[in-house]
Enzyme design. Structure first.
Site, short mmCIF file in Angstrom:
data_model
loop_
_atom_site.label_atom_id
_atom_site.label_comp_id
_atom_site.label_asym_id
_atom_site.label_seq_id
_atom_site.Cartn_x
_atom_site.Cartn_y
_atom_site.Cartn_z
N LEU A 1 1.22 -1.08 -0.10
CA LEU A 1 -0.01 0.19 0.13
C LEU A 1 0.99 1.19 -0.25
CD1 LEU A 1 -2.89 -0.87 2.71
CD2 LEU A 1 -3.16 -0.63 0.14
N ASP A 2 0.51 2.47 -0.71
CA ASP A 2 1.24 3.24 -0.83
C ASP A 2 1.18 3.98 0.61
OD1 ASP A 2 1.85 3.27 -3.48
OD2 ASP A 2 -0.12 4.22 -3.92
N PRO A 3 2.20 5.02 0.96
CA PRO A 3 2.06 5.69 2.19
C PRO A 3 0.90 6.46 2.43
CG PRO A 3 4.48 5.86 1.33
CD PRO A 3 3.38 5.31 0.27
N ALA B 1 -1.98 5.54 1.57
CA ALA B 1 -3.02 4.61 1.60
C ALA B 1 -3.45 3.75 3.11
CB ALA B 1 -3.10 3.52 0.67
#
Length: 321
Positions: free
Chosen positions: A48-50, A52
């Site tokens: 997951l992106d930071p 998210a």
């Protein structure tokens, strides 16, 4: 200043359904829970992106052997698309590239644009992504200012739906023009790229302002644990913390099951194929006597071969008598 004591790691098997907070990378979140549980070995199933939040399944010990299969699982997200601004990362973490006025939009036009991005489609991943070229992540090349060309690739978008356009249609003062969306997709799909392409279809550009992962197969109704909850449980004692873990069997529900008797399980554990006939063809979840998970196998022409077996499946059979 007193040095922090070194963590004494241990063998630990199981699955943790972590509710990743905003602002941490998936690896940073993984390392925090690994140290909290003192697990020798840990991995996560899909970054997951930071920016998210939401479900990040963490595999400890032998559970890392099924992580690759969970990576390809169907996933669901809620996201907020900020209209009118395009960024270099396709989300709010990036630098603005272009700003355009948002035209008057109505629900039918939005729904039509969403339908065009649903199904088996071609998608161009963001240049700021962990995809590798020449052994190096694309984001590393992009950060150095290199021109990064990314080819389109096929992805499956099972659902791309409008949840709310109230922030846009009501023209609320002080609220940026945005759409609240629901996404269900297969492996390799970037929600950031979907939102970027939706913005282009609507004629104004867009980027992801918020993103939350709701579920990952087979965890459709997950009980997720935040870092704050886990730290509080750790303060109560080891048993309270370990009670958060799911057994490996919970992560194997996505594969068709195959049951073996003791003799068959012993043969498979020695690395030998087992005559069937077994079905269906392809990867299967293998269970031994008593329903204990033994790992993953491969069925070919009715025969079962070992694929990724857990350590206890490879143990020698107990002596008779």
């Amino acid at each position: 200043m007193t040095a922090r004591p070194r963590t004494k790691f241990r063998k630990l098997d199981g699955l943790l359904l972590l509710d990743k907070p905003r602002g941490l990378s998936s690896n940073q979140a993984l390392q925090r829970v690994r140290h909290l549980f003192r697990a020798e070995k840990a991995g996560h199933t899909g970054s997951l992106d930071p920016l998210a939040t939401g479900l990040l399944p963490v595999c400890f010990g032998e559970a890392t052997k099924i992580a690759g299969g969970l990576l390809g699982a169907r996933k669901a997200y809620d996201t907020v698309a900020r209209l009118g601004i395009v960024t270099d990362t396709d989300d709010a973490e990036g630098q603005p590239l272009r700003e355009r006025p948002v035209p008057a939009l109505r629900i039918p036009a939005i729904d039509a644009a969403l339908r065009a991005l649903t199904g088996h489609i071609l998608q161009r991943p963001p240049i700021y992504s962990a995809l590798k070229r020449g052994g190096e992540p694309l984001y590393a090349k992009a950060r150095r200012g290199e021109v990064v060309e990314v080819d389109e690739r096929p992805v499956d978008v099972h659902a791309f739906e409008l949840q709310s356009a109230a922030d846009l249609l009501d023209d609320l003062q002080g609220v940026p023009p945005q759409l609240r969306l629901h996404v269900e997709c297969g492996s390799g799909t970037y929600v950031r790229a979907l939102v970027r392409d939706l913005g282009e279809a609507l004629g104004c550009g867009a980027h992801v302002a918020e993103l939350r992962r709701l579920w990952v197969d087979p965890f459709r109704e997950p009980r997720m644990w935040t870092l704050e909850e886990l730290n509080a449980l750790a303060g109560r004692g080891e048993r309270s913390l370990l009670a958060c873990l799911l057994p490996l069997e919970h992560g194997m529900a996505s594969w068709p099951p195959v049951d073996l008797d003791a003799a068959q399980a012993h043969r498979l554990g020695r690395g030998q194929a087992v005559d069937g006939p077994f079905h269906p063809p392809g990867s299967v979840a293998v269970y031994g006597p008593g329903g204990r998970a033994l790992g993953l196998g491969q069925v070919e022409d009715g025969r079962l071969r070992p694929q990724r077996l857990f350590s206890w499946a490879c143990a020698p059979a107990p002596a008779a008598g």
